[in-house]
Design a protein around this motif. Structure first.
Motif, PDB file in Angstrom:
ATOM      1  N   GLY A 127       0.785  -1.223   0.000  1.00 36.70           N
ATOM      2  CA  GLY A 127       0.000   0.000   0.000  1.00 36.70           C
ATOM      3  C   GLY A 127       0.819   1.276   0.000  1.00 36.70           C
ATOM      4  N   LYS A 128       2.146   1.172   0.089  1.00 38.49           N
ATOM      5  CA  LYS A 128       3.001   2.357   0.069  1.00 38.49           C
ATOM      6  C   LYS A 128       3.662   2.475  -1.294  1.00 38.49           C
ATOM      7  N   ASP A 129       3.493   3.629  -1.935  1.00 42.13           N
ATOM      8  CA  ASP A 129       3.944   3.800  -3.316  1.00 42.13           C
ATOM      9  C   ASP A 129       5.450   3.591  -3.475  1.00 42.13           C
ATOM     10  N   ILE A 130       5.790   2.984  -4.600  1.00 47.37           N
ATOM     11  CA  ILE A 130       7.182   2.876  -5.046  1.00 47.37           C
ATOM     12  C   ILE A 130       7.314   3.712  -6.319  1.00 47.37           C
ATOM     13  N   ARG A 131       8.295   4.596  -6.359  1.00 47.76           N
ATOM     14  CA  ARG A 131       8.488   5.478  -7.519  1.00 47.76           C
ATOM     15  C   ARG A 131       9.511   4.854  -8.473  1.00 47.76           C
ATOM     16  N   LEU A 132       9.118   4.746  -9.712  1.00 45.98           N
ATOM     17  CA  LEU A 132       9.986   4.172 -10.743  1.00 45.98           C
ATOM     18  C   LEU A 132      10.287   5.215 -11.816  1.00 45.98           C
ATOM     19  N   GLU A 133      11.553   5.278 -12.210  1.00 48.39           N
ATOM     20  CA  GLU A 133      11.944   6.086 -13.371  1.00 48.39           C
ATOM     21  C   GLU A 133      12.358   5.119 -14.469  1.00 48.39           C
ATOM     22  N   LEU A 134      11.759   5.269 -15.646  1.00 51.18           N
ATOM     23  CA  LEU A 134      12.008   4.313 -16.716  1.00 51.18           C
ATOM     24  C   LEU A 134      12.092   5.008 -18.066  1.00 51.18           C
ATOM     25  N   ARG A 135      12.604   4.225 -19.033  1.00 50.26           N
ATOM     26  CA  ARG A 135      12.685   4.716 -20.415  1.00 50.26           C
ATOM     27  C   ARG A 135      11.734   3.889 -21.269  1.00 50.26           C
ATOM     28  N   ARG A 136      10.968   4.604 -22.108  1.00 51.03           N
ATOM     29  CA  ARG A 136      10.025   3.952 -23.012  1.00 51.03           C
ATOM     30  C   ARG A 136      10.092   4.656 -24.365  1.00 51.03           C
ATOM     31  N   GLN A 137      10.604   3.917 -25.359  1.00 50.91           N
ATOM     32  CA  GLN A 137      10.688   4.444 -26.728  1.00 50.91           C
ATOM     33  C   GLN A 137      11.373   5.813 -26.764  1.00 50.91           C
ATOM     34  N   GLY A 138      12.498   5.904 -26.049  1.00 54.45           N
ATOM     35  CA  GLY A 138      13.277   7.133 -26.084  1.00 54.45           C
ATOM     36  C   GLY A 138      12.824   8.205 -25.119  1.00 54.45           C
ATOM     37  N   ARG A 139      11.733   7.989 -24.402  1.00 57.98           N
ATOM     38  CA  ARG A 139      11.239   8.982 -23.453  1.00 57.98           C
ATOM     39  C   ARG A 139      11.462   8.523 -22.025  1.00 57.98           C
ATOM     40  N   THR A 140      11.673   9.488 -21.129  1.00 63.76           N
ATOM     41  CA  THR A 140      11.812   9.203 -19.698  1.00 63.76           C
ATOM     42  C   THR A 140      10.480   9.431 -19.016  1.00 63.76           C
ATOM     43  N   LEU A 141      10.034   8.412 -18.278  1.00 66.09           N
ATOM     44  CA  LEU A 141       8.752   8.493 -17.570  1.00 66.09           C
ATOM     45  C   LEU A 141       8.968   8.221 -16.089  1.00 66.09           C
ATOM     46  N   ASN A 142       8.138   8.820 -15.261  1.00 65.23           N
ATOM     47  CA  ASN A 142       8.134   8.566 -13.822  1.00 65.23           C
ATOM     48  C   ASN A 142       6.750   8.057 -13.436  1.00 65.23           C
ATOM     49  N   LEU A 143       6.735   6.860 -12.832  1.00 64.48           N
ATOM     50  CA  LEU A 143       5.465   6.244 -12.446  1.00 64.48           C
ATOM     51  C   LEU A 143       5.506   5.885 -10.961  1.00 64.48           C
ATOM     52  N   ALA A 144       4.370   5.936 -10.323  1.00 65.58           N
ATOM     53  CA  ALA A 144       4.223   5.506  -8.931  1.00 65.58           C
ATOM     54  C   ALA A 144       3.381   4.231  -8.923  1.00 65.58           C
ATOM     55  N   VAL A 145       3.961   3.182  -8.336  1.00 65.17           N
ATOM     56  CA  VAL A 145       3.281   1.891  -8.269  1.00 65.17           C
ATOM     57  C   VAL A 145       3.006   1.575  -6.800  1.00 65.17           C
ATOM     58  N   ARG A 146       1.763   1.230  -6.489  1.00 67.32           N
ATOM     59  CA  ARG A 146       1.389   0.895  -5.124  1.00 67.32           C
ATOM     60  C   ARG A 146       1.316  -0.624  -4.991  1.00 67.32           C
ATOM     61  N   PRO A 147       2.296  -1.258  -4.325  1.00 64.54           N
ATOM     62  CA  PRO A 147       2.311  -2.726  -4.230  1.00 64.54           C
ATOM     63  C   PRO A 147       1.075  -3.271  -3.527  1.00 64.54           C
ATOM     64  N   GLY A 148       0.622  -4.415  -4.007  1.00 69.93           N
ATOM     65  CA  GLY A 148      -0.456  -5.138  -3.343  1.00 69.93           C
ATOM     66  C   GLY A 148       0.105  -6.354  -2.640  1.00 69.93           C
ATOM     67  N   ALA A 149      -0.797  -7.158  -2.073  1.00 69.88           N
ATOM     68  CA  ALA A 149      -0.378  -8.386  -1.391  1.00 69.88           C
ATOM     69  C   ALA A 149      -0.080  -9.468  -2.418  1.00 69.88           C
ATOM     70  N   PHE A 150       0.984 -10.183  -2.183  1.00 68.57           N
ATOM     71  CA  PHE A 150       1.390 -11.235  -3.115  1.00 68.57           C
ATOM     72  C   PHE A 150       0.370 -12.363  -3.113  1.00 68.57           C
ATOM     73  N   PRO A 151      -0.253 -12.651  -4.253  1.00 67.47           N
ATOM     74  CA  PRO A 151      -1.220 -13.769  -4.303  1.00 67.47           C
ATOM     75  C   PRO A 151      -0.484 -15.087  -4.235  1.00 67.47           C
ATOM     76  N   THR A 152      -0.945 -16.001  -3.417  1.00 61.97           N
ATOM     77  CA  THR A 152      -0.216 -17.249  -3.191  1.00 61.97           C
ATOM     78  C   THR A 152      -0.108 -18.092  -4.452  1.00 61.97           C
ATOM     79  N   ALA A 153      -1.040 -17.946  -5.369  1.00 64.74           N
ATOM     80  CA  ALA A 153      -1.001 -18.739  -6.584  1.00 64.74           C
ATOM     81  C   ALA A 153      -0.234 -18.048  -7.697  1.00 64.74           C
ATOM     82  N   GLN A 154       0.301 -16.865  -7.428  1.00 59.66           N
ATOM     83  CA  GLN A 154       0.949 -16.085  -8.465  1.00 59.66           C
ATOM     84  C   GLN A 154       2.459 -16.132  -8.286  1.00 59.66           C
TER      85      GLN A 154
END
Length: 427
Positions: free
Chosen positions: A398-425
């Motif tokens: 539930g606490k955001d993780i900030r990612l900086e990434l490159r996509r097709q020559g562009r720099t993007l910043n995304l915030a991903v909020r982790p969920g609970a790990f599903p046992t079957a996943q």
């Protein structure tokens, strides 16, 4: 000068000359005597006898074992020496085994499995046609054995999750021969850690060491029950630390393993890996088939953290993004470019390549796509997929993780909020 004085001086000169002549004759005679073979042999015997008598006289006052010497044996620690009976020849390994061995247990687990029949056998026409010859579902019992170690005097035991996975019954046997029924308090397949409880008191326990400060080359001692051979001890060194689950060949786990060359075989699973002080630094868990001198253990600080959650809640919640990743290098980029079946178009040489995004996962909801190359996590540069896996494992749900990434020559910043790990996943 008077006549009397001259006569006295003359007599003195004659006396000196006579003495010198006698000395020369005596010296020549002595020289001739020594040079004779018999005389020389007699002198040799005389010298030898004097030497033997001298050694005998010294030996009466000193013993050879009282003389100072330098030992090449490994000296046990003071604590290890104190735990041993006096006057016993030993080394640090026997000291560790003597102290820790009683806290290592054998775990026998059994589960009943029902053999499922193909759906075709359930077809009414098929049954009418074959009648009583149709095979019936069968049940069989699968048994397995592993190891564990006692972490509390009231019978709490640490072992691997795969040792007790799905077990209907768990039996724990102590080194002193006593056996107990065990209850699984919880098991975490993501880290392969489980906690078993037996009803007993005042049991011997292990002492935890510091697995976060290990260095390759330090001593490693494994105790367990490999291949049904109870109370087996093997020794080696810490070969490496921080081996990722993908390095070991079990990418569904979230552990940075300790590698050791101490012999580990089936049945060692769940047993302790010890340092030379007899402290637990890891829990033996994995081997690579066909390899020699390659064994892996879960760092004890990881096993402790997971065990505490299993005891408190019976389960462990792991943070989950929902991506599969690959460490990107120029060589990997070239392989992708030369693969005719690959549809990825990778422009970056370094970073962490996203190769799959699980539908409806936190990553998918945040907008991550296949082909993205992650360069930073929470402002810190990342170049390996395992670094992101470990950061996610240590993050809070539930606490955001900030990612900086490159996509097709562009720099993007995304915030991903982790969920609970599903046992079957599997991430």
């Amino acid at each position: 000068m008077s006549i009397k004085q001259r006569d006295a001086n003359k007599n003195l000169e004659q006396t000196k000359s006579h003495l010198q002549s006698n000395h020369a004759i005596h010296h020549q005679a002595k020289k001739n005597l020594v040079q004779q073979p018999v005389t020389r042999f007699a002198l040799f015997l005389l010298g030898t006898a004097a030497t033997i008598l001298g050694i005998y006289a010294i030996a009466r006052h000193f013993s050879w074992w009282q003389l100072p010497y330098t030992s090449i044996a490994v000296i046990p620690t003071e604590a290890a020496q104190a735990s041993l009976p006096p006057n016993i020849n030993t080394n640090f390994v026997t000291a560790v085994v003597d102290r820790v061995g009683p806290a290592v247990v054998r775990i026998d687990a059994a589960k009943t499995v029902t053999n499922r029949l193909p759906d075709a056998f359930n077809d009414p026409f098929f049954r009418d046609f074959f009648g009583s010859q149709v095979p019936q579902p069968g049940r069989r019992t699968i048994r397995g054995a592993g190891s564990g170690f006692i972490i509390s005097p009231n019978g709490r035991i640490l072992t691997n999750a795969h040792v007790v996975d799905g077990a209907d019954t768990v039996k724990v046997r102590l080194k002193d021969g006593r056996s107990f029924e065990g209850k699984v308090l919880g098991a975490d397949p993501v880290t392969d850690v489980a906690v078993v409880q037996i009803q007993a008191q005042q049991l011997p326990t292990v002492k935890f060491g510091n697995s976060q400060q290990l260095q390759p080359g330090q001593w490693a001692i494994a105790i367990g029950n490999p291949l049904g051979l109870d109370n087996t001890v093997t020794t080696g060194i810490v070969s490496a630390t921080g081996r990722s689950s993908s390095d070991v060949g079990i990418p569904d786990k979230r552990v940075n393993f300790i590698q050791t060359d101490a012999a580990i075989n089936p049945g060692n699973s769940g047993g302790p890996l010890l340092n030379q002080q007899g402290e637990v630094i890891g829990m033996n868990t994995a081997i690579i088939g066909g390899a020699q001198g390659l064994g892996f253990a879960i760092p004890i600080h990881t096993a402790q953290r997971i065990a505490d959650q299993l005891v408190a809640r019976g389960r462990v919640e792991h943070a989950f993004l929902g991506i599969q990743m690959l460490t990107l290098t120029p060589e990997v980029k070239q392989q992708i470019a030369s693969d005719p079946n690959s549809w990825l178009n990778v422009d970056e040489d370094r970073g962490v390549l996203v190769v799959r995004v699980v539908p409806d996962s936190p990553a998918a909801k945040a907008g991550l796509r296949v082909g993205d190359v992650i360069h930073k996590l929470n402002g810190q540069s990342v170049t390996e997929a395992d670094a992101i896996r470990q950061a996610v494992e240590n993050s809070a749900i539930g606490k955001d993780i900030r990612l900086e990434l490159r996509r097709q020559g562009r720099t993007l910043n995304l915030a991903v909020r982790p969920g609970a790990f599903p046992t079957a996943q599997v991430e």
